[in-house]
Design a protein around this motif. Structure first.
Motif: not given
Length: 182
Positions: A14-17, A20-24
């Motif tokens: 969940l932290g990884g998702v 990634i969403v934040t960076i994109l």
């Protein structure tokens, strides 16, 4: 023990998702972008020569001080856009960017084009009309299809010596950009 490992793995996923969403998503949320900085310039349907970058001075567009830059904003809603002219016999490049900063097309004099630039930029509907021969184009025109209508064309010239910059800027100012007059 296994239950704790599953919770840890789930938390990491969940932290990884979320990461990634934040960076994109961050680039689309940015308010101060190169595009917004360029909107302040009067470069709609004409080449605007950007002032030379002075070492130590502010450089908000992060331009290379060794190059001369010309920019032109076009809107394909107004019709196809054309970039035409003769560039000096030295290194040059042309790049077409969409609003998000993605390069739609790019070329240099090392692509075998020579000094003459003659590019027609069309959106999908205009390209369809072109294929049906409902739009006349000149022979030798390089046809570029863009996915969006609001575009920025950047022409870069590399004067071999600083003393040649005014001559290169003058050649750059002779380039035409925008819709063709009927």
């Amino acid at each position: 023990m296994i239950r704790t490992a599953i919770w840890l793995l789930g938390g990491l996923l969940l932290g990884g998702v979320i990461h990634i969403v934040t960076i994109l998503a961050l680039p689309s949320l940015a308010e101060d972008t190169s595009w917004t900085r360029i909107e302040d310039y009067e470069a709609s349907n004409r080449i605007l020569i950007l002032p030379a970058v002075v070492p130590g001075a502010a450089n908000p567009l992060r331009l290379d001080p060794d190059l001369s830059y010309g920019i032109c904003r076009v809107d394909l809603d107004e019709g196809p856009a054309y970039l035409s002219g003769v560039l000096p016999d030295a290194f040059w490049s042309v790049a077409i960017y969409d609003r998000s900063g993605i390069v739609t097309y790019s070329t240099t004099n090392r692509d075998g084009i020579g000094q003459n630039v003659d590019i027609g930029i069309f959106n999908a509907d205009q390209t369809r009309l072109l294929a049906q021969q409902q739009i006349d184009i000149a022979e030798g025109l390089l046809v570029v299809e863009a996915q969006s209508d609001d575009l920025l064309i950047v022409v870069r010239l590399s004067p071999p010596h600083e003393i040649m910059r005014p001559r290169f800027d003058a050649a750059l100012s002779q380039i035409t950009c925008g819709p063709r007059a009927s």
